[in-house]
Design a protein around this motif. Structure first.
Motif, PDB file in Angstrom:
ATOM      1  N   GLN A 113      -2.397  -7.458 -12.979  1.00 25.71           N
ATOM      2  CA  GLN A 113      -2.347  -8.161 -11.706  1.00 25.71           C
ATOM      3  C   GLN A 113      -1.676  -7.362 -10.595  1.00 25.71           C
ATOM      4  O   GLN A 113      -1.736  -7.766  -9.434  1.00 25.71           O
ATOM      5  CB  GLN A 113      -1.623  -9.493 -11.881  1.00 25.71           C
ATOM      6  CG  GLN A 113      -2.302 -10.399 -12.904  1.00 25.71           C
ATOM      7  CD  GLN A 113      -1.642 -11.744 -13.016  1.00 25.71           C
ATOM      8  OE1 GLN A 113      -1.174 -12.312 -12.026  1.00 25.71           O
ATOM      9  NE2 GLN A 113      -1.588 -12.272 -14.225  1.00 25.71           N
ATOM     10  N   ARG A 114      -1.015  -6.272 -10.904  1.00 25.24           N
ATOM     11  CA  ARG A 114      -0.372  -5.469  -9.877  1.00 25.24           C
ATOM     12  C   ARG A 114      -1.423  -4.743  -9.048  1.00 25.24           C
ATOM     13  O   ARG A 114      -2.297  -4.072  -9.579  1.00 25.24           O
ATOM     14  CB  ARG A 114       0.573  -4.451 -10.529  1.00 25.24           C
ATOM     15  CG  ARG A 114       1.079  -3.346  -9.636  1.00 25.24           C
ATOM     16  CD  ARG A 114       1.829  -3.831  -8.420  1.00 25.24           C
ATOM     17  NE  ARG A 114       2.968  -4.626  -8.779  1.00 25.24           N
ATOM     18  CZ  ARG A 114       3.361  -5.684  -8.085  1.00 25.24           C
ATOM     19  NH1 ARG A 114       2.666  -6.069  -7.037  1.00 25.24           N
ATOM     20  NH2 ARG A 114       4.412  -6.362  -8.460  1.00 25.24           N
ATOM     21  N   ARG A 115      -1.365  -4.856  -7.733  1.00 27.11           N
ATOM     22  CA  ARG A 115      -2.308  -4.216  -6.817  1.00 27.11           C
ATOM     23  C   ARG A 115      -1.789  -2.819  -6.500  1.00 27.11           C
ATOM     24  O   ARG A 115      -0.882  -2.651  -5.687  1.00 27.11           O
ATOM     25  CB  ARG A 115      -2.453  -5.048  -5.549  1.00 27.11           C
ATOM     26  CG  ARG A 115      -2.836  -6.497  -5.840  1.00 27.11           C
ATOM     27  CD  ARG A 115      -2.698  -7.353  -4.582  1.00 27.11           C
ATOM     28  NE  ARG A 115      -2.921  -8.767  -4.925  1.00 27.11           N
ATOM     29  CZ  ARG A 115      -3.716  -9.586  -4.245  1.00 27.11           C
ATOM     30  NH1 ARG A 115      -4.366  -9.148  -3.185  1.00 27.11           N
ATOM     31  NH2 ARG A 115      -3.856 -10.838  -4.615  1.00 27.11           N
ATOM     32  N   VAL A 116      -2.363  -1.822  -7.129  1.00 24.99           N
ATOM     33  CA  VAL A 116      -1.918  -0.439  -6.964  1.00 24.99           C
ATOM     34  C   VAL A 116      -2.765   0.232  -5.885  1.00 24.99           C
ATOM     35  O   VAL A 116      -3.995   0.134  -5.902  1.00 24.99           O
ATOM     36  CB  VAL A 116      -2.040   0.329  -8.298  1.00 24.99           C
ATOM     37  CG1 VAL A 116      -1.532   1.755  -8.134  1.00 24.99           C
ATOM     38  CG2 VAL A 116      -1.267  -0.394  -9.401  1.00 24.99           C
ATOM     39  N   ARG A 117      -2.109   0.935  -4.974  1.00 29.33           N
ATOM     40  CA  ARG A 117      -2.812   1.591  -3.874  1.00 29.33           C
ATOM     41  C   ARG A 117      -3.068   3.048  -4.230  1.00 29.33           C
ATOM     42  O   ARG A 117      -2.252   3.699  -4.873  1.00 29.33           O
ATOM     43  CB  ARG A 117      -1.997   1.458  -2.592  1.00 29.33           C
ATOM     44  CG  ARG A 117      -1.637   0.008  -2.297  1.00 29.33           C
ATOM     45  CD  ARG A 117      -0.885  -0.158  -1.007  1.00 29.33           C
ATOM     46  NE  ARG A 117      -1.804  -0.174   0.133  1.00 29.33           N
ATOM     47  CZ  ARG A 117      -1.568  -0.838   1.262  1.00 29.33           C
ATOM     48  NH1 ARG A 117      -0.448  -1.527   1.409  1.00 29.33           N
ATOM     49  NH2 ARG A 117      -2.434  -0.809   2.258  1.00 29.33           N
ATOM     50  N   MET A 118      -4.224   3.552  -3.808  1.00 23.53           N
ATOM     51  CA  MET A 118      -4.665   4.901  -4.144  1.00 23.53           C
ATOM     52  C   MET A 118      -4.925   5.698  -2.871  1.00 23.53           C
ATOM     53  O   MET A 118      -5.459   5.162  -1.892  1.00 23.53           O
ATOM     54  CB  MET A 118      -5.947   4.849  -4.986  1.00 23.53           C
ATOM     55  CG  MET A 118      -5.836   4.022  -6.263  1.00 23.53           C
ATOM     56  SD  MET A 118      -4.739   4.785  -7.485  1.00 23.53           S
ATOM     57  CE  MET A 118      -4.892   3.596  -8.842  1.00 23.53           C
ATOM     58  N   TYR A 119      -4.566   7.013  -2.915  1.00 19.47           N
ATOM     59  CA  TYR A 119      -4.723   7.890  -1.753  1.00 19.47           C
ATOM     60  C   TYR A 119      -5.296   9.231  -2.202  1.00 19.47           C
ATOM     61  O   TYR A 119      -4.970   9.730  -3.289  1.00 19.47           O
ATOM     62  CB  TYR A 119      -3.372   8.128  -1.065  1.00 19.47           C
ATOM     63  CG  TYR A 119      -2.742   6.876  -0.522  1.00 19.47           C
ATOM     64  CD1 TYR A 119      -2.904   6.504   0.804  1.00 19.47           C
ATOM     65  CD2 TYR A 119      -1.993   6.043  -1.356  1.00 19.47           C
ATOM     66  CE1 TYR A 119      -2.329   5.343   1.305  1.00 19.47           C
ATOM     67  CE2 TYR A 119      -1.420   4.883  -0.876  1.00 19.47           C
ATOM     68  CZ  TYR A 119      -1.589   4.533   0.454  1.00 19.47           C
ATOM     69  OH  TYR A 119      -1.043   3.373   0.941  1.00 19.47           O
TER      70      TYR A 119
END
Length: 551
Positions: A113-119
């Motif tokens: 459920q953790r919303r991980v951001r990607m770059y």
């Protein structure tokens, strides 16, 4: 404890967005001009900036548990979640001709459920662009997800990522980061096994264990022929934050990770675990209690191996105890440690589902001096192979206080064997069984007045035959009880020596017995040190049971 559900601790990125000088890292959507999947605006990025970000974040209150996911993703079954597959045509480095590496992302849902951001980071300009979630990046197949519910969630993020290496691009991944700060890698067998973690917090204390999350990743774009890539990570949890740099070498037969981390404590931490790993040991040659299956052995790892700061090599076979056990092995400037899978013969597992004979070992090689501390080993009772029940990490001696910064560098080797090995003889296998009878004879009938437990420890390598010719002896130390009927046998099939001894109790105590043994010849050490923890049965169970019915 189900250590494969990684939904314990997390953060709210809104807190980071409000930090002066950091909001620019979390950009709004603006479609990429080059047609790649990174659709965010360009912003400067480097590791120093990430460290400052983690430091500033540690001064703020932890954001708390993950926000609820859209209804289409809550309550998913594992089968439904597995139906969601990333579209390989939208992989991160799909547009690089002749690429040796590529990256795909995991969908949020189920327990993730953790919303991980990607770059995506251009290594030349040091400009980063965010990759925003959008349903067209995935194939939902038979997952039963109404994607219309997802289109209004541009901040949904991803659950993690996995990396691929040629020639198996988009087919078989070699690295996976998924769930809290857990990650894994494979060797040439392409079979995942045990997991590593970014950090362990209060694993065995009187407080609740914490599971800090990796909440954002930055990927440096590699060149076409590169087999190494660099990824940076931000960590956040209730007690600490962290800035990580992973330099990941995807070699032919192994994966090597160079890890640099900088940890910032929000508050005091009772137990901090550095370079932690989790594995599974249900049963093996030394522990048969839970092996009433068609499989002779069931485990991801069979031993803890230590290369101590004083040069001593230690083999500690793993156990599946009846009650939780915690052991600490004191050291200073430890040279290396790991959870190893040393038995790679299919015949010894007979498992066509788990393929435990293919599971890799994981070896930690500290960079620089780590000072005083100890290797912590937690062994949790388990009834089967679905639960990770082994935890291992380095715990610094100095307590962690609020405001502290800690810096560590180390290498992780995911391979069949560790990269270094003692020149001494090593432990090949450990076996236990009924004692108090001569080998080759039936137990019980002629020895009703005695009870003991037999141990057989096999050693191979080095110059054991020469040592035996000089007069080799096992040096056995016990915390309680006595060692009797000690024998040394040469075993031709594995070209090594088997040390047999029977442990006889000298009291009714059921406390664990700490055993230690090494081989010596004319005062010279010939082998690594074998450590073992034996759990004696209650006095009324110390007997041979003959359940034959002759008529």
């Amino acid at each position: 404890m189900n250590r494969r559900r990684f939904i314990k601790a997390s953060m709210a990125l809104a807190a980071a967005c409000g930090t002066p000088g950091l909001a620019g890292l979390f950009s709004q959507s603006a479609w990429a001009a080059d047609g790649g999947i990174a659709d965010g605006s360009s912003r400067p990025f480097d590791f120093a900036q990430l460290q400052e970000m983690a430091s500033e974040l540690a001064k703020k209150t932890w954001g708390g548990a993950p926000r609820p996911l859209p209804g289409a993703l809550t309550g998913m079954t594992p089968q439904a979640y597995n139906h969601i597959q990333y579209d390989a045509g939208h992989s991160l480095w799909n547009q690089i001709e002749g690429r040796q590496l590529d990256v795909q992302f995991f969908h949020v849902g189920m327990g993730f459920q953790r919303r991980v951001r990607m770059y995506s980071v251009d290594p030349a300009s040091r400009q980063a662009r965010e990759i925003h979630f959008r349903p067209e990046l995935f194939n939902y197949n038979e997952a039963g997800v109404d994607t219309r519910q997802l289109e209004d969630h541009p901040d949904l993020g991803f659950a993690g990522f996995r990396a691929f290496k040629a020639p198996e691009l988009a087919k078989r991944d070699v690295v996976s980061f998924l769930g809290a700060s857990y990650f894994r890698a494979v060797d040439s067998t392409y079979q995942y096994g045990l997991s590593a973690r970014g950090v362990a917090v209060n694993t065995f204390t009187d407080t609740t264990e914490e599971f800090p999350d990796f909440t954002a990743f930055w990927f440096e774009t590699p060149k076409a022929r590169d087999t190494t890539f660099v990824v940076y990570a931000l960590m956040d949890g209730p007690s600490l934050t962290g800035a990580y740099k992973f330099t990941i070498h995807c070699e032919e037969k192994q994966v090597i990770m160079e890890v640099e981390n900088h940890l910032y404590a929000r508050k005091a931490v009772k137990q901090l675990g550095i370079a932690p790993m989790t594995s599974m040991f249900s049963c093996g040659t030394n522990e048969r209690r839970m092996c009433d299956t068609i499989h002779p052995q069931i485990h991801d790892s069979d031993r803890l191996a230590l290369w101590r700061g004083n040069g001593e090599w230690v083999c500690r076979p793993l156990n599946n105890p009846q009650k939780l056990q915690f052991n600490a092995f004191n050291d200073e400037n430890i040279k290396g440690f790991g959870l190893l899978q040393t038995d790679h013969s299919f015949d010894n597992y007979q498992d066509v589902i788990g393929w435990y004979n293919k599971r890799p070992s994981l070896w930690v090689e500290p960079q620089g001096n780590w000072g005083k501390g100890h290797i912590s080993l937690l062994e949790i009772p388990t009834t089967g192979e679905t639960l990770d029940n082994i935890v291992c990490f380095w715990q610094p001696e100095k307590p962690v206080q609020a405001g502290d910064r800690l810096d560590f560098k180390y290498r992780l080797y995911w391979a069949a064997e560790p990269p270094v090995r003692s020149e001494l003889a090593r432990v090949y296998a450990t076996r236990t069984g009924m004692g108090s009878f001569p080998e080759g004879w039936a137990p019980g009938e002629h020895y009703p007045e005695t009870w003991s437990r037999r141990f057989a420890v096999d050693f191979v390598g080095a110059n054991l035959k020469e040592a035996a010719a000089r007069g080799m002896e096992p040096v056995i130390t016990l915390s309680s009880g006595e060692a009797k009927q000690v024998e040394i046998l040469y075993v031709d099939p594995f070209d090594g020596y088997r040390i047999l001894f029977d442990w006889h109790p000298t009291s009714d105590s059921v406390d664990p017995v700490e055993m230690r043994m090494y081989l010596r010849s004319q005062g010279q050490t010939e082998s690594e040190t074998w450590l073992y923890q034996y759990f004696p049965p209650a006095p009324d169970k110390r007997k041979y049971v003959d359940d034959r019915q002759m008529r």
